[in-house]
Design a protein around this motif. Structure first.
Motif, short mmCIF file in Angstrom:
data_model
loop_
_atom_site.label_atom_id
_atom_site.label_comp_id
_atom_site.label_asym_id
_atom_site.label_seq_id
_atom_site.Cartn_x
_atom_site.Cartn_y
_atom_site.Cartn_z
N PHE A 90 -14.08 5.17 7.15
CA PHE A 90 -14.24 4.05 6.23
C PHE A 90 -13.33 2.87 6.56
CE2 PHE A 90 -15.86 7.70 3.87
CZ PHE A 90 -17.07 7.19 3.39
N ALA A 91 -12.82 2.85 7.81
CA ALA A 91 -11.98 1.73 8.23
C ALA A 91 -12.77 0.42 8.19
CB ALA A 91 -11.46 1.99 9.64
N TRP A 92 -12.11 -0.67 7.79
CA TRP A 92 -12.80 -1.95 7.61
C TRP A 92 -12.47 -2.95 8.73
CZ3 TRP A 92 -9.22 0.35 4.52
CH2 TRP A 92 -7.93 -0.19 4.52
N ASN A 93 -11.43 -2.66 9.52
CA ASN A 93 -11.13 -3.52 10.66
C ASN A 93 -10.33 -2.71 11.69
OD1 ASN A 93 -8.52 -3.36 9.62
ND2 ASN A 93 -8.57 -5.43 8.75
N ALA A 94 -10.02 -3.33 12.81
CA ALA A 94 -9.33 -2.60 13.87
C ALA A 94 -7.94 -2.11 13.46
CB ALA A 94 -9.24 -3.48 15.12
N PRO A 95 -7.10 -2.92 12.81
CA PRO A 95 -5.78 -2.42 12.41
C PRO A 95 -5.85 -1.21 11.47
CG PRO A 95 -5.78 -4.80 12.35
CD PRO A 95 -7.20 -4.39 12.59
N SER A 96 -6.79 -1.22 10.52
CA SER A 96 -6.90 -0.08 9.61
C SER A 96 -7.35 1.17 10.37
CB SER A 96 -7.88 -0.39 8.48
OG SER A 96 -9.21 -0.56 8.96
N LEU A 97 -8.27 1.02 11.31
CA LEU A 97 -8.71 2.17 12.10
C LEU A 97 -7.57 2.73 12.93
CD1 LEU A 97 -10.91 4.08 13.07
CD2 LEU A 97 -11.60 2.34 14.75
N ILE A 98 -6.79 1.86 13.53
CA ILE A 98 -5.64 2.30 14.34
C ILE A 98 -4.64 3.05 13.47
CG2 ILE A 98 -3.66 1.47 15.66
CD1 ILE A 98 -5.55 -0.87 16.59
N ALA A 99 -4.36 2.53 12.27
CA ALA A 99 -3.41 3.18 11.36
C ALA A 99 -3.92 4.56 10.95
CB ALA A 99 -3.18 2.31 10.13
N PHE A 100 -5.20 4.67 10.67
CA PHE A 100 -5.76 5.96 10.25
C PHE A 100 -5.82 6.95 11.42
CE2 PHE A 100 -8.23 3.32 6.93
CZ PHE A 100 -7.12 3.34 6.07
N ARG A 101 -5.93 6.43 12.64
CA ARG A 101 -5.88 7.32 13.80
C ARG A 101 -4.49 7.93 13.95
NH1 ARG A 101 -9.45 9.74 17.03
NH2 ARG A 101 -8.74 8.89 19.01
N VAL A 102 -3.47 7.23 13.51
CA VAL A 102 -2.11 7.79 13.53
C VAL A 102 -2.03 9.00 12.60
CG1 VAL A 102 0.31 7.35 12.95
CG2 VAL A 102 -1.02 5.63 14.20
N ILE A 103 -2.65 8.89 11.42
CA ILE A 103 -2.68 10.02 10.48
C ILE A 103 -3.42 11.20 11.12
CG2 ILE A 103 -3.54 10.80 8.24
CD1 ILE A 103 -3.20 7.93 7.24
N GLN A 104 -4.55 10.93 11.74
CA GLN A 104 -5.28 11.97 12.45
C GLN A 104 -4.40 12.63 13.50
OE1 GLN A 104 -8.91 10.34 14.21
NE2 GLN A 104 -10.01 12.05 13.29
N GLY A 105 -3.73 11.81 14.30
CA GLY A 105 -2.89 12.33 15.38
C GLY A 105 -1.73 13.15 14.88
N ALA A 106 -1.17 12.78 13.73
CA ALA A 106 -0.06 13.55 13.17
C ALA A 106 -0.51 14.97 12.82
CB ALA A 106 0.51 12.85 11.95
N GLY A 107 -1.70 15.07 12.20
CA GLY A 107 -2.23 16.40 11.91
C GLY A 107 -2.58 17.17 13.17
N GLY A 108 -3.25 16.49 14.09
CA GLY A 108 -3.63 17.15 15.34
C GLY A 108 -2.45 17.56 16.18
N GLY A 109 -1.38 16.76 16.16
CA GLY A 109 -0.20 17.09 16.95
C GLY A 109 0.46 18.37 16.52
N ALA A 110 0.40 18.68 15.23
CA ALA A 110 0.94 19.96 14.76
C ALA A 110 0.02 21.11 15.11
CB ALA A 110 1.16 19.89 13.25
#
Length: 459
Positions: A90-110
């Motif tokens: 549900f990202a609305w622009n590139a910065p929001s998508l990048i920020a939400f990918r960080v959340i994804q990566g934090a979960g995936g990294g563990a």
């Protein structure tokens, strides 16, 4: 007694989404740039941010496991990855998508190192080859099938489904984890090596960031400065970890095992060969052969099929001829199957190349199983999380090095054949290094570690 196959089933159900996510977005960057009105340099951060988040979290997984327990940590990380996936959709622009990918990566990294740790700790030596072969399946096939699935999704629906497809997988993974993974008691005595964390995680992040910037040349400030800073921080961490031993954030004593350091080195090279080629192949089909993103994804299917089919054979071969012969055969297949692409031109027939991709997939599927098994042979139970973190970091950094190096080679040569010869060089080095793995019937352990049952890992 814990059934390791039940643990493996739960881990695969949740972990496959994380592994697919490492490459599924690769074919969508052009579409994302168009839909979100961003330039290519900005949209590249959709992949880079995910990679850097992994680098921050992976080193601290051993400490987190000791504090909250493997099951709780796994479910929390999977839930975080699920939240990140929904937010990305549900990202609305590139910065929001990048920020939400960080959340994804934090979960995936563990989750990435933890999935191996939980299965290996639940499995005895006698069953380890069979169980690890099951867990190795998504690790071998996921990065290969990612662009395929991404291309299929983009051909039928919006890019938002690249992230929504994770939702059912994550929900199933949470349900199976709750039902199948046994609860474990965390150690409340575990301390965080804060100084080690301040060295290792930032060191990995700036190193990976520098490598991700090397799209055309290594001789640039935004490449050389992060690489130098990352190398300095990682060197400082290694010196500290050697001095602290088991009290370090990551106990590098595991590398005193010949099995572990050999497998770690080969996982670095396999990461370079796998992710480097997965960077090249979609570009080759699209830029050199004029394929669409969907067509490029479909043309990569034979590689994924080969990896799937080789899993059973790899397990049987491992029991019969030993890790050394299996790894050498796997890397040799990868190398031989790369040669047709190095010799191909714009008008080369597609079917020979697809056959080569199938053989390449066979090799990649064969390679990972002995490496993921041998890395833990002879290690005591409490050392396994540390070995899992070390091997995961090696594979992650190896993949980044492979992509960065091939991107520079491709940019400077303007020729795919030169870049494919470089991937062949990675596999040639790996074949030679495979001689360090144990032969069939060789003593299982070359570990010079303290095996006292009373040993306690202190962070």
């Amino acid at each position: 007694m814990t059934n390791p196959f039940r643990v493996a089933a739960a881990v695969i159900a949740g972990g496959v989404a994380v592994i697919l996510d490492s490459t599924i977005v690769a074919v969508a960057l052009h579409q994302l740039a168009t839909d979100l009105h961003a330039d290519v340099r900005t949209i590249q951060w959709v992949s880079t941010a995910y990679l850097l988040a992994l680098g921050v979290v992976i080193p601290v997984v051993g400490w987190l496991q000791g504090r909250v327990g493997a099951k709780r940590l796994w479910m929390a990380a999977l839930a975080l990855f699920l939240v990140g996936s929904v937010l990305c959709a549900f990202a609305w622009n590139a910065p929001s998508l990048i920020a939400f990918r960080v959340i994804q990566g934090a979960g995936g990294g563990a989750m990435l190192p933890l999935m191996t740790t939980m299965v290996v700790q639940a499995t005895g030596e006698a069953d380890r080859n069979r169980v690890v072969s099951v867990v190795a399946l998504p690790a071998a096939v996921g990065p290969i099938l990612g662009p395929v699935i991404g291309g299929l999704i983009l051909g039928a629906a919006s890019w938002r489904w690249l992230f929504l497809v994770n939702v059912p997988l994550c929900l199933l993974g949470l349900l199976l984890a709750w039902r199948l993974i046994p609860s474990d008691t965390p150690s409340r005595r575990v301390r965080l090596d804060a100084r080690g964390f301040a060295l290792l995680s930032p060191g990995l992040v700036v190193l990976l960031w520098g490598l991700s910037n090397a799209s055309g040349s290594f001789v640039r400030a935004d490449v050389l400065i992060p690489l130098a800073a990352g190398a300095a921080l990682l060197t400082a961490f290694v010196l500290r970890a050697v001095r602290l031993g088991p009290a370090a954030l990551v106990d590098l004593d595991v590398l005193r095992s010949r099995n572990t350091w050999a497998a770690t080195s080969l996982l670095f090279l396999s990461g370079a060969a796998l992710y480097g080629a997965m960077f090249l192949l979609p570009l080759y089909w699209q830029q050199s052969r004029g394929s669409t993103a969907l067509e490029a994804g479909l043309l990569l299917i034979p590689q994924g099929v080969g990896s799937l089919l080789s899993r059973v054979a790899a397990t049987r071969l491992l029991d019969r001829v030993g890790p050394r012969a299996v790894a050498m055969a796997g890397f040799a297949l990868v190398g031989l199957a790369t040669v047709p692409f190095a010799l191909a031109g714009e008008h080369t027939a597609i079917w020979p190349l697809m056959t080569a991709l199938f053989v390449r997939g066979l090799g990649l599927g064969i390679v990972l199983i002995p490496l993921m098994t041998v890395a833990f042979v002879g290690l005591p139970h409490e050392k396994i999380p540390h070995a899992s973190i070390v091997t995961r970091i090696a594979q992650q950094v190896g993949g980044s090095v492979g992509v960065a190096l091939l991107a520079v080679v491709l940019a400077n040569s303007g020729s795919f054949d030169v870049a494919f010869w470089w991937t062949l060089a990675f596999t040639a080095v790996a074949v030679a290094l495979s001689f360090t793995l144990p032969k069939a019937g060789e003593a299982a352990s070359h570990v010079a570690l303290d095996r006292s049952d009373d040993a306690v890992v202190r962070h």
